[in-house]
Motif scaffolding. Structure first.
Motif, mmCIF file in Angstrom:
data_model
loop_
_atom_site.group_PDB
_atom_site.id
_atom_site.type_symbol
_atom_site.label_atom_id
_atom_site.label_comp_id
_atom_site.label_asym_id
_atom_site.label_seq_id
_atom_site.Cartn_x
_atom_site.Cartn_y
_atom_site.Cartn_z
ATOM 1 N N SER A 123 2.402 1.864 -3.485
ATOM 2 C CA SER A 123 1.498 2.391 -4.511
ATOM 3 C C SER A 123 1.032 3.792 -4.142
ATOM 4 O O SER A 123 0.821 4.631 -5.023
ATOM 5 N N ASP A 124 0.936 4.094 -2.842
ATOM 6 C CA ASP A 124 0.663 5.479 -2.437
ATOM 7 C C ASP A 124 1.779 6.407 -2.924
ATOM 8 O O ASP A 124 1.517 7.519 -3.381
ATOM 9 N N ASP A 176 1.332 7.019 -6.521
ATOM 10 C CA ASP A 176 0.185 7.905 -6.721
ATOM 11 C C ASP A 176 0.526 9.349 -6.361
ATOM 12 O O ASP A 176 0.037 10.289 -6.993
ATOM 13 N N ARG A 197 0.829 -1.197 0.000
ATOM 14 C CA ARG A 197 0.000 0.000 0.000
ATOM 15 C C ARG A 197 0.868 1.253 0.000
ATOM 16 O O ARG A 197 0.624 2.207 -0.734
#
Lengths: 416, 416
Positions: free
Chosen positions: B67-68, B71, B64
């Motif tokens: 991918s944060d 992003d 997580r």
């Protein structure tokens, strides 16, 4: 940098074009403000048959001759039939743009609709409808669109077997005559060309092409009614689709809806992807999106899963929407905004995307929206505004569809 | 204009990059010369599980968190597993390219493969294999690839249910350890960046990442054996696929093969589209294409049709190939070349396409081929060379597959 021109031409066409001098290509789109929703109810599929046959015979070319002429300038062109519009787009080297426009004029303004072309197009549409039985996702989309959007906007482009059967060559010619004229035409272009020359050429080519009075510029009303259906089918996977009311592209809170969808389904760190797919392994496909005919908007959740996990998937999808109002953080909102803004900035990289974006702007807003204005609206979205949006648009009136071997047990969740 | 640099770095990476200063984005691709064909036979599906889990836990991030981090810079990244390679590509605003490379290094060089991530990835692969039963085109591709390309190159990325079951977290870590190192890495970039800075950064980040000795640079041999199979399935449509030997990307007559495919299937005026679809209404989907692992090439014809038209469609597909040698004209060749050249010139419009093209060049030719050189080779194709090509590569040894309710009656056509 690009230079945008927006003008209603004397011939009736509404034009928006972005000159981008450093591009070695040009894209042009002709969008008619008439689509599936404008077909006579007895002749569903007609708009698509018109679009498929319009370039198969014209005043000066037979179908083969016209496509040879497009090929000779290396123009890739494509057409599509949508709910409220029909579009034709072409990408070409700048030196051939004039010739490409000439060829588009040829088929848009002087189609002859040869009998055998119409027959073949109807036969192919019948085949495609049959083939939907082998394409569960396509079938699910068709059934759910009808359920959510009703008898006008919920139609399918291919029509229905019994309405296709009725369509004659004269129906096709009449539909073209009534729906193809400059007053319904939005034309957009992007890339390497001269706007003044483009305008002169369009004025010359399209002068006198039907009525110049604006038409087809208003949307249809969507009456959202909660409903749940199951479509039994012998499949390995179960398809689950959920819809609830959202806002339209024209609404001031549309940017909030975009960020909400990005949070749910916008990337690798989106909630549906991480929670439903990566953590639980519940589904291999899951997504959230919106569909936005003019003046209305509907939010969708969809997943493909094993039949035995159907109920759990349904619960989890709705739970993830609810959880956004409970534990959304500023960090998460910022990340989603960064992702959206980067996508908006990079999509202009593709000349044909910029061209279609201009057509969308005219279609929904009646003016080109500068990319920076759109970005500023997205950047103004806050955690608080997303929470407020979810409070204003509670997911308490649901449309639900399942397609597959198993009936959903959660009937009570709908319209509670 | 672009400036291309090609260099094998001290760390072992083979790099090609195209600086295109006017682009407001940058694309970078990391391609490992190791794919499905390199999996242990007992653990099919392993390469794909590695690719799916490699970024779900690293030295400094959990899945997580990573991918944060992607992003947060608005980077859209994607990965895929192919026959002979595994790729990771990212598109990002130029100011975030360094950070994007840092994040790619993080997962390529220090993955931890958490147990639960591996379990979920295997579960999802099993689900996707099951879902192929609902996707006739996908199923047809899988079955035909195995039939045409055999036990190594004909494998499917998802693996098989029984081999997936065997895969453990340790297998995943071992496969990464053996197949992910700089000697197997091709890195390409295109867009707005400085090549020297990019090289310095890659040298710094990837120094000492496994063996720097070049590996995985040779293809597998394809032994083409004529064969015909039918896979009965209760479908509305019948899928027909035909294959016969062609030439590889590296072959001097590859440009001739490209023009031949364009003539058959390159656009609206291509022979299959006009003859089989538009004139006869035989099929709603028809296409010709080539598949070209390193050192080999196979030509494919495919169509979806109604079961009762299955034999007629089969005959017509082959008839159209034969007809090319009979009545090809210079005009038709010129048009097809124009179309191909326009596509080649316009595809550079998309930064990520240019980036992947460079990776393809290194993969097949071990050097970047200037776009103008490729265009010149296409423009040198003549009617005579196409006729010669068809004489040199007769379609007299066929692989045929049908999937659907009906058995083809034309068994005699194979291997005659």
């Amino acid at each position: 940098m690009e230079k945008v021109t927006h003008k209603t031409l004397a011939c009736g066409i509404e034009l928006a074009c972005a000159e981008i001098p450093d591009r070695r290509i040009a894209a042009i789109e002709f969008r008619l403000c008439s689509g599936i929703a404008d077909e006579p109810p007895a002749l569903l599929g007609l708009a698509h048959v018109v679009q498929e046959t319009i370039d198969l015979g014209t005043a000066h070319y037979d179908g083969r001759g016209l496509s040879d002429a497009f090929d000779a300038i290396g123009a890739s062109h494509t057409g599509w039939t949508a709910r409220e519009s029909t579009g034709y787009r072409c990408v070409v080297l700048p030196e051939f743009l004039d010739r490409a426009i000439e060829l588009h004029t040829e088929y848009l303004c002087t189609p002859t609709f040869p009998d055998d072309s119409v027959e073949v197009a109807i036969e192919l549409a019948q085949q495609e409808i049959t083939a939907l039985q082998d394409d569960p996702q396509g079938l699910c989309d068709k059934l759910f669109s009808a359920q959510v959007f009703g008898p006008l906007l919920g139609r399918h482009a291919l029509g229905e077997p019994e309405t296709l059967e009725r369509i004659t060559r004269d129906d096709v010619a009449a539909h073209w005559k009534n729906h193809y004229h400059t007053g319904r035409m939005i034309v957009t272009a992007a890339g390497g060309f001269d706007a003044k020359k483009l305008i002169d050429l369009l004025e010359k080519r399209f002068a006198g092409f039907g009525s110049a009075a604006p038409a087809g510029r208003n949307g249809y009303r969507v009456a959202f009614e909660p409903r749940q259906t199951h479509h039994p089918k012998d499949l390995a996977q179960e398809h689950v689709a959920i819809a609830f009311p959202g806002v339209s592209v024209e609404d001031a809170s549309f940017p909030v809806q975009r960020v909400l969808i990005a949070i749910l389904s916008g990337g690798m760190s989106s909630r549906l992807f991480t929670e439903v797919r990566e953590k639980q392994g519940l589904v291999y496909w899951v997504a959230a999106w919106s569909e936005t005919p003019r003046g209305s908007g509907v939010l969708f959740l969809g997943a493909s899963t094993t039949p035995e996990r159907c109920d759990k998937t349904f619960d989890t999808l709705l739970r993830e929407v609810d959880r956004v109002s409970e534990d959304l953080t500023d960090d998460e909102v910022e990340r989603s905004i960064s992702g959206l803004v980067a996508k908006m900035r990079t999509q202009g990289d593709l000349t044909r995307s910029r061209c279609s974006e201009l057509a969308d702007d005219l279609f929904h807003h009646r003016r080109p929206i500068p990319p920076e204005e759109k970005i500023a609206r997205i950047e103004a979205v806050t955690t608080e505004r997303i929470r407020q949006f979810l409070a204003d648009h509670p997911r308490d009136r649901l449309n639900v569809l399942t397609l597959g071997p198993r009936v959903l047990e959660r009937a009570a969740a709908v319209g509670r």
